[in-house]
Motif scaffolding. Structure first.
Motif, PDB file in Angstrom:
ATOM      1  N   VAL A  99      82.813  19.722 -10.391  1.00 26.60           N
ATOM      2  CA  VAL A  99      81.844  19.633  -9.305  1.00 26.60           C
ATOM      3  C   VAL A  99      80.558  18.960  -9.779  1.00 26.60           C
ATOM      4  O   VAL A  99      80.082  18.002  -9.182  1.00 26.60           O
ATOM      5  N   THR A 100      79.997  19.459 -10.896  1.00 28.74           N
ATOM      6  CA  THR A 100      78.695  18.960 -11.353  1.00 28.74           C
ATOM      7  C   THR A 100      78.797  17.892 -12.432  1.00 28.74           C
ATOM      8  O   THR A 100      77.805  17.243 -12.750  1.00 28.74           O
ATOM      9  N   LEU A 101      79.957  17.750 -13.030  1.00 29.72           N
ATOM     10  CA  LEU A 101      80.211  16.840 -14.150  1.00 29.72           C
ATOM     11  C   LEU A 101      79.439  17.228 -15.411  1.00 29.72           C
ATOM     12  O   LEU A 101      79.287  16.428 -16.320  1.00 29.72           O
ATOM     13  N   ASP A 102      78.991  18.488 -15.476  1.00 26.31           N
ATOM     14  CA  ASP A 102      78.329  19.005 -16.671  1.00 26.31           C
ATOM     15  C   ASP A 102      79.370  19.616 -17.603  1.00 26.31           C
ATOM     16  O   ASP A 102      80.282  20.319 -17.140  1.00 26.31           O
ATOM     17  N   PRO A 103      79.244  19.410 -18.906  1.00 25.14           N
ATOM     18  CA  PRO A 103      80.160  20.081 -19.827  1.00 25.14           C
ATOM     19  C   PRO A 103      79.809  21.574 -19.921  1.00 25.14           C
ATOM     20  O   PRO A 103      78.646  21.955 -19.804  1.00 25.14           O
ATOM     21  N   PHE A 104      80.828  22.406 -20.098  1.00 26.98           N
ATOM     22  CA  PHE A 104      80.611  23.842 -20.275  1.00 26.98           C
ATOM     23  C   PHE A 104      81.751  24.422 -21.093  1.00 26.98           C
ATOM     24  O   PHE A 104      82.843  23.872 -21.137  1.00 26.98           O
ATOM     25  N   GLU A 105      81.456  25.524 -21.768  1.00 34.65           N
ATOM     26  CA  GLU A 105      82.461  26.208 -22.576  1.00 34.65           C
ATOM     27  C   GLU A 105      82.952  27.442 -21.850  1.00 34.65           C
ATOM     28  O   GLU A 105      82.191  28.084 -21.116  1.00 34.65           O
ATOM     29  N   PHE A 125      91.174  21.621 -12.913  1.00 37.09           N
ATOM     30  CA  PHE A 125      89.975  21.333 -12.124  1.00 37.09           C
ATOM     31  C   PHE A 125      88.925  22.408 -12.422  1.00 37.09           C
ATOM     32  O   PHE A 125      88.612  23.238 -11.582  1.00 37.09           O
ATOM     33  N   PRO A 126      88.360  22.370 -13.627  1.00 36.42           N
ATOM     34  CA  PRO A 126      87.461  23.445 -14.040  1.00 36.42           C
ATOM     35  C   PRO A 126      86.134  23.416 -13.291  1.00 36.42           C
ATOM     36  O   PRO A 126      85.643  22.364 -12.902  1.00 36.42           O
ATOM     37  N   ARG A 127      85.609  24.606 -13.077  1.00 35.02           N
ATOM     38  CA  ARG A 127      84.284  24.746 -12.463  1.00 35.02           C
ATOM     39  C   ARG A 127      83.423  25.601 -13.369  1.00 35.02           C
ATOM     40  O   ARG A 127      83.848  26.659 -13.821  1.00 35.02           O
ATOM     41  N   LYS A 128      82.237  25.129 -13.584  1.00 34.23           N
ATOM     42  CA  LYS A 128      81.252  25.881 -14.348  1.00 34.23           C
ATOM     43  C   LYS A 128      81.020  27.203 -13.615  1.00 34.23           C
ATOM     44  O   LYS A 128      80.949  27.213 -12.375  1.00 34.23           O
ATOM     45  N   PRO A 129      80.911  28.317 -14.319  1.00 33.32           N
ATOM     46  CA  PRO A 129      80.696  29.599 -13.628  1.00 33.32           C
ATOM     47  C   PRO A 129      79.485  29.541 -12.697  1.00 33.32           C
ATOM     48  O   PRO A 129      78.426  29.037 -13.058  1.00 33.32           O
ATOM     49  N   GLY A 130      79.683  30.036 -11.480  1.00 35.98           N
ATOM     50  CA  GLY A 130      78.606  30.078 -10.499  1.00 35.98           C
ATOM     51  C   GLY A 130      78.455  28.827  -9.647  1.00 35.98           C
ATOM     52  O   GLY A 130      77.704  28.815  -8.695  1.00 35.98           O
ATOM     53  N   VAL A 131      79.197  27.771  -9.967  1.00 32.63           N
ATOM     54  CA  VAL A 131      79.080  26.525  -9.214  1.00 32.63           C
ATOM     55  C   VAL A 131      80.063  26.540  -8.046  1.00 32.63           C
ATOM     56  O   VAL A 131      81.222  26.894  -8.197  1.00 32.63           O
ATOM     57  N   GLU A 132      79.562  26.158  -6.878  1.00 30.49           N
ATOM     58  CA  GLU A 132      80.420  26.053  -5.700  1.00 30.49           C
ATOM     59  C   GLU A 132      80.295  24.661  -5.120  1.00 30.49           C
ATOM     60  O   GLU A 132      79.223  24.051  -5.155  1.00 30.49           O
ATOM     61  N   PHE A 133      81.380  24.169  -4.588  1.00 29.86           N
ATOM     62  CA  PHE A 133      81.379  22.861  -3.948  1.00 29.86           C
ATOM     63  C   PHE A 133      80.763  23.014  -2.566  1.00 29.86           C
ATOM     64  O   PHE A 133      81.183  23.847  -1.771  1.00 29.86           O
ATOM     65  N   GLN A 134      79.725  22.235  -2.273  1.00 35.73           N
ATOM     66  CA  GLN A 134      79.053  22.278  -0.981  1.00 35.73           C
ATOM     67  C   GLN A 134      79.454  21.039  -0.179  1.00 35.73           C
ATOM     68  O   GLN A 134      79.128  19.926  -0.566  1.00 35.73           O
ATOM     69  N   ASP A 163      94.010  15.377 -27.373  1.00 35.14           N
ATOM     70  CA  ASP A 163      95.332  15.342 -26.742  1.00 35.14           C
ATOM     71  C   ASP A 163      95.375  16.090 -25.415  1.00 35.14           C
ATOM     72  O   ASP A 163      96.114  15.719 -24.509  1.00 35.14           O
ATOM     73  N   LEU A 164      94.583  17.161 -25.310  1.00 40.89           N
ATOM     74  CA  LEU A 164      94.593  17.975 -24.096  1.00 40.89           C
ATOM     75  C   LEU A 164      93.527  17.558 -23.084  1.00 40.89           C
ATOM     76  O   LEU A 164      93.387  18.183 -22.043  1.00 40.89           O
ATOM     77  N   GLY A 165      92.760  16.513 -23.393  1.00 42.49           N
ATOM     78  CA  GLY A 165      91.742  16.034 -22.461  1.00 42.49           C
ATOM     79  C   GLY A 165      90.530  16.938 -22.372  1.00 42.49           C
ATOM     80  O   GLY A 165      89.861  16.975 -21.334  1.00 42.49           O
ATOM     81  N   LEU A 166      90.219  17.637 -23.452  1.00 38.22           N
ATOM     82  CA  LEU A 166      89.060  18.519 -23.486  1.00 38.22           C
ATOM     83  C   LEU A 166      87.874  17.805 -24.116  1.00 38.22           C
ATOM     84  O   LEU A 166      88.061  16.876 -24.905  1.00 38.22           O
ATOM     85  N   GLU A 167      86.676  18.232 -23.793  1.00 41.75           N
ATOM     86  CA  GLU A 167      85.486  17.712 -24.456  1.00 41.75           C
ATOM     87  C   GLU A 167      85.503  18.132 -25.923  1.00 41.75           C
ATOM     88  O   GLU A 167      85.224  17.345 -26.803  1.00 41.75           O
ATOM     89  N   SER A 168      85.814  19.413 -26.145  1.00 39.10           N
ATOM     90  CA  SER A 168      85.949  19.921 -27.513  1.00 39.10           C
ATOM     91  C   SER A 168      86.720  21.233 -27.473  1.00 39.10           C
ATOM     92  O   SER A 168      86.968  21.802 -26.402  1.00 39.10           O
ATOM     93  N   ALA A 194      91.070  31.120 -27.599  1.00 34.14           N
ATOM     94  CA  ALA A 194      90.435  29.808 -27.773  1.00 34.14           C
ATOM     95  C   ALA A 194      89.134  29.762 -26.988  1.00 34.14           C
ATOM     96  O   ALA A 194      88.921  30.533 -26.055  1.00 34.14           O
ATOM     97  N   ILE A 195      88.286  28.852 -27.394  1.00 36.44           N
ATOM     98  CA  ILE A 195      87.113  28.482 -26.597  1.00 36.44           C
ATOM     99  C   ILE A 195      87.277  27.000 -26.319  1.00 36.44           C
ATOM    100  O   ILE A 195      87.454  26.211 -27.251  1.00 36.44           O
ATOM    101  N   VAL A 196      87.302  26.641 -25.034  1.00 37.53           N
ATOM    102  CA  VAL A 196      87.477  25.241 -24.656  1.00 37.53           C
ATOM    103  C   VAL A 196      86.199  24.737 -23.992  1.00 37.53           C
ATOM    104  O   VAL A 196      85.512  25.478 -23.295  1.00 37.53           O
ATOM    105  N   GLU A 197      85.884  23.478 -24.250  1.00 40.70           N
ATOM    106  CA  GLU A 197      84.762  22.833 -23.571  1.00 40.70           C
ATOM    107  C   GLU A 197      85.342  21.776 -22.652  1.00 40.70           C
ATOM    108  O   GLU A 197      86.049  20.873 -23.091  1.00 40.70           O
TER     109      GLU A 197
END
Length: 173
Positions: free
Chosen positions: A74-80, A142-151, A36-41, A66-69
């Motif tokens: 930016v990278t389209l990688d899943p992360f928690e 617009f989540p970003r994986k920690p350490g990821v920057e848009f270049q 419902d919230l559009g999360l991976e998990s 909570a822990i959200v995935e």
């Protein structure tokens, strides 16, 4: 959203005094909430709340964890990532003299004043629905994986969006 994790508490249960609850969503409930919230998990969702009488309704205060995935924007990688937040809600039963009314007038809001009370649909407050609502407000759209920057690399002027127009104006250059 209240159907996935309904935790109704009737107002008469709170009338005797404060009620402290610890609630935790099971795997099936978390899966439905995540969808419902559009999360991976949603690997974890718990809350500790206190319900106490307030006017002719209820005041709920507490905290959720909570822990959200999510998918990195930016990278389209899943992360928690962990999320937590405070819960503060006041609600009154339908027909309460303390329920907010508009009477056809424009509503004036004072950003420093407390929110007006919610009006319940019946004689019960759904703790689970309010926890999910507060979780939804904490999720980064617009989540970003920690350490990821848009270049961003600026295109050369001859490759920019107006290069085609320039060629039309000056076919040889």
């Amino acid at each position: 959203m209240s159907g996935e994790w309904a935790k109704p508490i009737r107002l008469h249960e709170i009338a005797r005094g404060p009620l402290r609850l610890q609630v935790e969503a099971d795997a099936g409930q978390r899966s439905k909430i995540a969808a419902d919230l559009g999360l991976e998990s949603l690997p974890a969702l718990t809350a500790e709340v206190t319900l106490k009488p307030w006017l002719d309704g209820v005041e709920m205060t507490g905290r959720f964890r909570a822990i959200v995935e999510q998918v990195c924007s930016v990278t389209l990688d899943p992360f928690e990532q962990p999320l937590e937040g405070d819960i503060e809600v006041r609600a009154v039963p339908p027909g309460s003299p303390h329920a907010p009314t508009l009477d056809g007038r424009e509503m004036e809001l004072d950003p420093d004043a407390p929110d007006p009370p919610d009006v319940l649909e019946g004689d019960a407050l759904d703790v689970g629905a309010y926890v999910v609502e507060h979780l939804a407000l904490e999720i980064d759209p617009f989540p970003r994986k920690p350490g990821v920057e848009f270049q961003f690399t600026r295109p050369e002027p001859e490759e920019g969006p107006f290069a085609a127009l320039k060629k039309l104006k000056d076919p040889e250059g």
